[in-house]
Design a protein around this motif. Structure first.
Motif, PDB file in Angstrom:
ATOM      1  N   TRP A  26       0.840  -1.187   0.000  1.00  0.00           N
ATOM      2  CA  TRP A  26       0.000   0.000   0.000  1.00  0.00           C
ATOM      3  C   TRP A  26       0.879   1.242   0.000  1.00  0.00           C
ATOM      4  O   TRP A  26       2.079   1.178   0.216  1.00  0.00           O
ATOM      5  CB  TRP A  26      -0.949  -0.017   1.195  1.00  0.00           C
ATOM      6  CG  TRP A  26      -0.292   0.159   2.542  1.00  0.00           C
ATOM      7  CD1 TRP A  26      -0.145   1.318   3.248  1.00  0.00           C
ATOM      8  CD2 TRP A  26       0.311  -0.879   3.342  1.00  0.00           C
ATOM      9  NE1 TRP A  26       0.498   1.076   4.437  1.00  0.00           N
ATOM     10  CE2 TRP A  26       0.785  -0.265   4.519  1.00  0.00           C
ATOM     11  CE3 TRP A  26       0.489  -2.253   3.172  1.00  0.00           C
ATOM     12  CZ2 TRP A  26       1.437  -0.979   5.531  1.00  0.00           C
ATOM     13  CZ3 TRP A  26       1.129  -2.965   4.173  1.00  0.00           C
ATOM     14  CH2 TRP A  26       1.592  -2.326   5.332  1.00  0.00           C
ATOM     15  N   THR A  27       0.263   2.366  -0.246  1.00  0.00           N
ATOM     16  CA  THR A  27       0.979   3.634  -0.272  1.00  0.00           C
ATOM     17  C   THR A  27       0.290   4.631   0.647  1.00  0.00           C
ATOM     18  O   THR A  27      -0.926   4.574   0.864  1.00  0.00           O
ATOM     19  CB  THR A  27       1.030   4.222  -1.694  1.00  0.00           C
ATOM     20  OG1 THR A  27      -0.309   4.436  -2.171  1.00  0.00           O
ATOM     21  CG2 THR A  27       1.762   3.281  -2.639  1.00  0.00           C
ATOM     22  N   GLU A  28       1.096   5.515   1.181  1.00  0.00           N
ATOM     23  CA  GLU A  28       0.611   6.637   1.986  1.00  0.00           C
ATOM     24  C   GLU A  28       1.431   7.850   1.586  1.00  0.00           C
ATOM     25  O   GLU A  28       2.612   7.940   1.907  1.00  0.00           O
ATOM     26  CB  GLU A  28       0.760   6.348   3.476  1.00  0.00           C
ATOM     27  CG  GLU A  28      -0.096   5.182   3.971  1.00  0.00           C
ATOM     28  CD  GLU A  28       0.100   4.924   5.458  1.00  0.00           C
ATOM     29  OE1 GLU A  28       0.771   5.765   6.108  1.00  0.00           O
ATOM     30  OE2 GLU A  28      -0.403   3.901   5.959  1.00  0.00           O
ATOM     31  N   GLY A  29       0.816   8.742   0.845  1.00  0.00           N
ATOM     32  CA  GLY A  29       1.549   9.893   0.345  1.00  0.00           C
ATOM     33  C   GLY A  29       2.639   9.454  -0.624  1.00  0.00           C
ATOM     34  O   GLY A  29       2.373   8.747  -1.595  1.00  0.00           O
ATOM     35  N   ASP A  30       3.871   9.858  -0.331  1.00  0.00           N
ATOM     36  CA  ASP A  30       4.997   9.501  -1.187  1.00  0.00           C
ATOM     37  C   ASP A  30       5.689   8.213  -0.757  1.00  0.00           C
ATOM     38  O   ASP A  30       6.730   7.856  -1.316  1.00  0.00           O
ATOM     39  CB  ASP A  30       6.031  10.635  -1.197  1.00  0.00           C
ATOM     40  CG  ASP A  30       5.500  11.901  -1.833  1.00  0.00           C
ATOM     41  OD1 ASP A  30       4.622  11.786  -2.719  1.00  0.00           O
ATOM     42  OD2 ASP A  30       5.961  12.998  -1.457  1.00  0.00           O
ATOM     43  N   ASP A  31       5.153   7.528   0.233  1.00  0.00           N
ATOM     44  CA  ASP A  31       5.795   6.334   0.781  1.00  0.00           C
ATOM     45  C   ASP A  31       5.042   5.071   0.363  1.00  0.00           C
ATOM     46  O   ASP A  31       3.814   5.053   0.326  1.00  0.00           O
ATOM     47  CB  ASP A  31       5.854   6.396   2.308  1.00  0.00           C
ATOM     48  CG  ASP A  31       6.720   7.547   2.795  1.00  0.00           C
ATOM     49  OD1 ASP A  31       7.724   7.843   2.127  1.00  0.00           O
ATOM     50  OD2 ASP A  31       6.378   8.144   3.832  1.00  0.00           O
ATOM     51  N   ALA A  32       5.828   4.022   0.092  1.00  0.00           N
ATOM     52  CA  ALA A  32       5.265   2.719  -0.236  1.00  0.00           C
ATOM     53  C   ALA A  32       5.605   1.731   0.866  1.00  0.00           C
ATOM     54  O   ALA A  32       6.694   1.785   1.450  1.00  0.00           O
ATOM     55  CB  ALA A  32       5.824   2.225  -1.567  1.00  0.00           C
ATOM     56  N   TYR A  33       4.682   0.825   1.160  1.00  0.00           N
ATOM     57  CA  TYR A  33       4.862  -0.155   2.229  1.00  0.00           C
ATOM     58  C   TYR A  33       4.575  -1.551   1.695  1.00  0.00           C
ATOM     59  O   TYR A  33       3.767  -1.730   0.767  1.00  0.00           O
ATOM     60  CB  TYR A  33       3.921   0.144   3.403  1.00  0.00           C
ATOM     61  CG  TYR A  33       4.192   1.466   4.070  1.00  0.00           C
ATOM     62  CD1 TYR A  33       5.016   1.547   5.185  1.00  0.00           C
ATOM     63  CD2 TYR A  33       3.620   2.637   3.566  1.00  0.00           C
ATOM     64  CE1 TYR A  33       5.261   2.774   5.787  1.00  0.00           C
ATOM     65  CE2 TYR A  33       3.865   3.860   4.176  1.00  0.00           C
ATOM     66  CZ  TYR A  33       4.687   3.924   5.284  1.00  0.00           C
ATOM     67  OH  TYR A  33       4.939   5.122   5.877  1.00  0.00           O
ATOM     68  N   LYS A  34       5.225  -2.514   2.318  1.00  0.00           N
ATOM     69  CA  LYS A  34       4.992  -3.905   1.942  1.00  0.00           C
ATOM     70  C   LYS A  34       5.076  -4.773   3.190  1.00  0.00           C
ATOM     71  O   LYS A  34       6.014  -4.643   3.983  1.00  0.00           O
ATOM     72  CB  LYS A  34       6.036  -4.362   0.919  1.00  0.00           C
ATOM     73  CG  LYS A  34       5.810  -5.743   0.355  1.00  0.00           C
ATOM     74  CD  LYS A  34       6.850  -6.045  -0.727  1.00  0.00           C
ATOM     75  CE  LYS A  34       6.578  -7.374  -1.389  1.00  0.00           C
ATOM     76  NZ  LYS A  34       7.587  -7.666  -2.445  1.00  0.00           N
TER      77      LYS A  34
END
Length: 230
Positions: free
Chosen positions: A34-42
């Motif tokens: 998923w993404t939050e703003g300019d950051d991506a998470y896994k």
């Protein structure tokens, strides 16, 4: 966001799809991104691994690993024979890096670095004591796997052992078929190059004297074998 792709991002999923189950590792069960703003998470969910990592700390260099049964070493040798034949377009080590780094970080040898052998095989790419479990073998952390010089994984495990002579000796005994070969010796010089470079950034600096000694031993053996026509 700009880093949410590439080898390290997709490594575990690629391993789950492409590396045979005969290579012991925790099964990857679920992935969420998923993404939050300019950051991506896994997030990745794995099977629970029984036992403990061989290293008592999360770092690759530590005190002597605990005693491992003969079956553990046998399993590791099986992995080192099966993993290299896995087909992949992933890359763990690049030829351009070797051309650039080996002459620089092995200059203390006082002579030319041997040519790259023709065999490039699939490797785990980060095979050290904190990524191996016991008493039943499981191999963790598959982010960076891909093609590397033949013998790369065995060479890495030995390189991270040079600070504990008895452990290094055990690795040489158990993995002699790989490490005593011409390709294995070249792979040792590759790994030593990488670790000497990382030591410049402050990583595992305590290994440097042992790595330099081992590089000299390997280099002299390769030169002696060459002069004998082997």
């Amino acid at each position: 966001m700009d880093k949410a792709s590439g080898k390290l991002w997709t490594g575990p999923e690629d391993a789950e799809r492409m590396v045979p189950r005969e290579v012991p590792r925790p099964r990857l069960r679920l992935v969420r991104q998923w993404t939050e703003g300019d950051d991506a998470y896994k997030a990745e969910l794995y099977d629970h691994v029984t036992g403990e990592t061989v290293s008592p700390t999360p770092t690759p260099v530590s005190a002597a690993p605990r005693s491992l049964p003969a079956a553990w070493w046998s399993s590791l040798r099986t992995v080192l024979s099966r993993l290299p034949v896995v087909r992949t377009d992933r890359t763990a080590v690049r030829q351009a890096y070797l051309d650039r780094a080996m002459p620089k970080y092995l200059a203390f040898l006082g002579g030319p670095v041997p040519a790259v052998p023709p065999a490039w095989c699939t490797a785990h790419g980060d095979l050290h004591w904190a990524n191996l479990t016991g008493p039943d073998l499981a191999i963790l952390d598959w982010e960076g796997w891909g093609s590397a010089p033949a013998g790369y994984d065995a060479a890495m495990l030995h390189a991270y052992s040079v600070g504990v002579p008895e452990t290094a000796e055990r690795v040489r005994q158990e993995l002699s078929e790989v490490l005593d070969s011409e390709k294995g010796r070249f792979a040792e010089l590759v790994v030593i190059t990488e670790l000497l470079q990382s030591a410049e950034r402050g990583d595992n600096v305590e290994l440097v004297p042992g790595l330099q000694r081992r590089a000299k031993e390997v280099w002299h053996r390769m030169r002696a074998a060459g002069s004998d026509g082997h």
